[in-house]
Motif scaffolding. Structure first.
Motif, PDB file in Angstrom:
ATOM      1  N   LEU A  48       0.813  -1.218   0.000  1.00 47.61           N
ATOM      2  CA  LEU A  48       0.000   0.000   0.000  1.00 47.61           C
ATOM      3  C   LEU A  48       0.851   1.274   0.000  1.00 47.61           C
ATOM      4  CD1 LEU A  48      -2.810  -0.945   2.557  1.00 47.61           C
ATOM      5  CD2 LEU A  48      -3.065  -0.646   0.080  1.00 47.61           C
ATOM      6  N   THR A  49       1.938   1.274   0.743  1.00 48.18           N
ATOM      7  CA  THR A  49       2.674   2.517   0.995  1.00 48.18           C
ATOM      8  C   THR A  49       4.106   2.511   0.503  1.00 48.18           C
ATOM      9  OG1 THR A  49       3.325   1.648   3.160  1.00 48.18           O
ATOM     10  CG2 THR A  49       1.324   3.011   3.075  1.00 48.18           C
ATOM     11  N   ASN A  50       4.633   1.315   0.113  1.00 46.86           N
ATOM     12  CA  ASN A  50       6.065   1.141  -0.053  1.00 46.86           C
ATOM     13  C   ASN A  50       6.718   1.299   1.328  1.00 46.86           C
ATOM     14  OD1 ASN A  50       8.805   1.115  -1.185  1.00 46.86           O
ATOM     15  ND2 ASN A  50       7.802   1.546  -3.139  1.00 46.86           N
ATOM     16  N   TRP A  51       8.049   1.309   1.379  1.00 49.56           N
ATOM     17  CA  TRP A  51       8.726   1.348   2.671  1.00 49.56           C
ATOM     18  C   TRP A  51       9.684   2.532   2.701  1.00 49.56           C
ATOM     19  CZ3 TRP A  51       8.509   0.372   7.494  1.00 49.56           C
ATOM     20  CH2 TRP A  51       9.641   0.285   8.304  1.00 49.56           C
ATOM     21  N   ILE A  52       9.190   3.672   3.207  1.00 51.54           N
ATOM     22  CA  ILE A  52       9.990   4.887   3.337  1.00 51.54           C
ATOM     23  C   ILE A  52       9.732   5.454   4.729  1.00 51.54           C
ATOM     24  CG2 ILE A  52      10.657   7.069   2.226  1.00 51.54           C
ATOM     25  CD1 ILE A  52       9.263   6.117  -0.280  1.00 51.54           C
ATOM     26  N   PRO A  53      10.171   4.770   5.765  1.00 49.98           N
ATOM     27  CA  PRO A  53       9.763   5.110   7.131  1.00 49.98           C
ATOM     28  C   PRO A  53      10.318   6.421   7.651  1.00 49.98           C
ATOM     29  CG  PRO A  53      11.473   3.443   7.172  1.00 49.98           C
ATOM     30  CD  PRO A  53      11.098   3.620   5.733  1.00 49.98           C
ATOM     31  N   GLU A  54      11.399   6.907   7.049  1.00 45.99           N
ATOM     32  CA  GLU A  54      12.001   8.151   7.541  1.00 45.99           C
ATOM     33  C   GLU A  54      11.172   9.382   7.172  1.00 45.99           C
ATOM     34  OE1 GLU A  54      14.498   8.039   9.446  1.00 45.99           O
ATOM     35  OE2 GLU A  54      15.449   6.101   9.092  1.00 45.99           O
ATOM     36  N   ASP A  55      10.301   9.253   6.183  1.00 46.12           N
ATOM     37  CA  ASP A  55       9.495  10.389   5.743  1.00 46.12           C
ATOM     38  C   ASP A  55       8.352  10.628   6.729  1.00 46.12           C
ATOM     39  OD1 ASP A  55       7.305  11.853   4.206  1.00 46.12           O
ATOM     40  OD2 ASP A  55       8.933  11.870   2.733  1.00 46.12           O
ATOM     41  N   PRO A  56       8.131  11.879   7.140  1.00 46.68           N
ATOM     42  CA  PRO A  56       7.072  12.163   8.125  1.00 46.68           C
ATOM     43  C   PRO A  56       5.684  11.743   7.667  1.00 46.68           C
ATOM     44  CG  PRO A  56       8.544  14.050   7.872  1.00 46.68           C
ATOM     45  CD  PRO A  56       8.916  13.082   6.801  1.00 46.68           C
ATOM     46  N   LYS A  57       5.464  11.684   6.351  1.00 51.91           N
ATOM     47  CA  LYS A  57       4.131  11.331   5.841  1.00 51.91           C
ATOM     48  C   LYS A  57       3.821   9.844   6.023  1.00 51.91           C
ATOM     49  CE  LYS A  57       4.853  12.761   1.606  1.00 51.91           C
ATOM     50  NZ  LYS A  57       6.191  13.355   1.678  1.00 51.91           N
ATOM     51  N   PHE A  58       4.848   9.039   6.205  1.00 53.71           N
ATOM     52  CA  PHE A  58       4.661   7.587   6.198  1.00 53.71           C
ATOM     53  C   PHE A  58       3.755   7.128   7.342  1.00 53.71           C
ATOM     54  CE2 PHE A  58       5.979   3.225   7.248  1.00 53.71           C
ATOM     55  CZ  PHE A  58       5.815   2.622   6.016  1.00 53.71           C
ATOM     56  N   ALA A  59       4.002   7.594   8.547  1.00 53.42           N
ATOM     57  CA  ALA A  59       3.232   7.149   9.716  1.00 53.42           C
ATOM     58  C   ALA A  59       1.753   7.469   9.571  1.00 53.42           C
ATOM     59  CB  ALA A  59       3.790   7.779  10.984  1.00 53.42           C
ATOM     60  N   ASN A  60       1.430   8.642   9.030  1.00 54.70           N
ATOM     61  CA  ASN A  60       0.029   9.017   8.872  1.00 54.70           C
ATOM     62  C   ASN A  60      -0.683   8.106   7.878  1.00 54.70           C
ATOM     63  OD1 ASN A  60       0.225  11.139  10.691  1.00 54.70           O
ATOM     64  ND2 ASN A  60       0.811  12.617   9.111  1.00 54.70           N
ATOM     65  N   LEU A  61       0.015   7.719   6.808  1.00 56.82           N
ATOM     66  CA  LEU A  61      -0.589   6.827   5.822  1.00 56.82           C
ATOM     67  C   LEU A  61      -0.869   5.452   6.412  1.00 56.82           C
ATOM     68  CD1 LEU A  61       1.496   7.712   2.644  1.00 56.82           C
ATOM     69  CD2 LEU A  61      -0.859   8.359   3.132  1.00 56.82           C
ATOM     70  N   CYS A  62       0.007   4.999   7.277  1.00 52.01           N
ATOM     71  CA  CYS A  62      -0.162   3.678   7.885  1.00 52.01           C
ATOM     72  C   CYS A  62      -1.351   3.626   8.840  1.00 52.01           C
ATOM     73  CB  CYS A  62       1.109   3.279   8.627  1.00 52.01           C
ATOM     74  SG  CYS A  62       2.536   3.020   7.546  1.00 52.01           S
ATOM     75  N   ALA A  63      -1.782   4.767   9.323  1.00 53.80           N
ATOM     76  CA  ALA A  63      -2.876   4.796  10.290  1.00 53.80           C
ATOM     77  C   ALA A  63      -4.193   4.298   9.707  1.00 53.80           C
ATOM     78  CB  ALA A  63      -3.054   6.215  10.829  1.00 53.80           C
ATOM     79  N   ASP A  64      -4.301   4.244   8.364  1.00 59.85           N
ATOM     80  CA  ASP A  64      -5.537   3.794   7.722  1.00 59.85           C
ATOM     81  C   ASP A  64      -5.558   2.290   7.459  1.00 59.85           C
ATOM     82  OD1 ASP A  64      -6.627   6.341   7.615  1.00 59.85           O
ATOM     83  OD2 ASP A  64      -5.751   6.783   5.656  1.00 59.85           O
TER      84      ASP A  64
END
Length: 296
Positions: A48-64
């Protein structure tokens, strides 16, 4: 007579930070698989998101994550097909706890029959950002395709994980993956620029022989010039890959897996029989665990 299962492996181009778009393309592939009479469709890791955990946007996308999981459950029921939706990064309920990388097996009725949290985290990035399942034992899942084991990406490098599932009776091991060419060091690349492809092709075929099992390996794909390895495949003993997406492009491969081949391989090699012996040479590596009950 052994059953024959039609399985689809989906090599998705996982666009970073575009879960809605990635999900929509995954749904099209799954509908196509269902139209071809497939019993199971498998997507890649982090699909769904690919794996770019250092980017601040990543955590918000995972919340869904729950929203998408529910959609896959509804899709499985609608299309009458089992789905392993790769892996989904799940945010924990306890405040401050690290997220987990989780794979689910969804039945054709839309029920989640079992889940697996990745144990062997890739270093350094995954170990920095994710929580492993630690010492929790690997557990098989009873499914319409028989006993299934779930592993994720780097788990495939650890034969202990496979043995624990095979000891419990797993016949199919499903391995969603996001394996890229940049996992190899510069030194490794100098030895062989195609070393990662050699690693995957070699180990996937080897695992089928040494465990008398079928392997469904779904990796990410993408445009030429990107870092994707591809090589998604459905592999069995004696034959090797029944279908192999050799290029990293986005695609879907479908294969009919005749489960009789696993009986023939076991009759030949007696791997499972040896694992079940009380005086098995490596009994120190064998855990005693309660078998999971069927959800069917």
């Amino acid at each position: 007579m052994a059953p024959v299962f039609r399985i689809a492996v989906i090599q998705l181009y996982i666009k970073p930070f575009r879960p809605a778009e990635n999900f929509a393309r995954a749904v099209k592939f799954i509908r196509d698989a269902a139209a071809q009479g497939c019993h199971l469709a498998v997507l890649p890791e982090f699909h769904l998101t690919n794996w770019i955990p250092e980017d601040p946007k990543f955590a918000n996308l995972c919340a869904d994550w729950e929203t998408y999981l529910l959609r896959y459950q509804a899709l499985a029921q609608e299309c009458n097909i089992c789905i392993v939706p790769g892996s989904i990064v799940q945010t924990p309920s306890e405040p401050g706890a690290p997220p987990e990388n989780v794979a689910h097996f969804i039945s054709n009725t839309g029920e989640i029959l079992g889940s697996y949290t990745k144990k062997n985290l890739w270093l350094p990035t995954e170990r920095k950002h994710l929580r492993s399942s630690g010492t929790n034992p690997h557990q098989i899942i009873q499914t319409p395709l028989g006993p299934v084991g779930l592993l994720l990406c780097w788990d495939l490098a650890f034969p202990e994980a496979w043995r624990e599932l095979i000891q419990q009776g797993a016949k199919i091991i499903i391995v969603p993956t996001l394996w890229t060419r940049n996992t190899v060091t510069d030194a490794g690349h100098r030895w062989n620029p195609a070393g990662e492809s050699l690693f995957l092709d070699s180990i996937l075929t080897s695992r089928t022989f040494e465990n008398t099992c079928a392997v469904v390996f779904a990796n990410g794909g993408g445009p030429p010039g990107r870092n994707y390895c591809g090589l998604s495949q459905i592999t069995i003993p004696y034959v090797g890959p029944l279908v192999r997406l050799g290029t990293p492009a986005e695609a879907m491969g479908v294969a009919d897996v005749d489960m009789a081949v696993l009986d023939d391989a076991e009759a030949n090699y007696s791997i499972r029989a040896d694992l079940g012996q009380a005086d098995w040479h490596y009994s120190y590596a064998r855990r005693t665990m309660e078998q999971p009950k069927s959800n069917l």
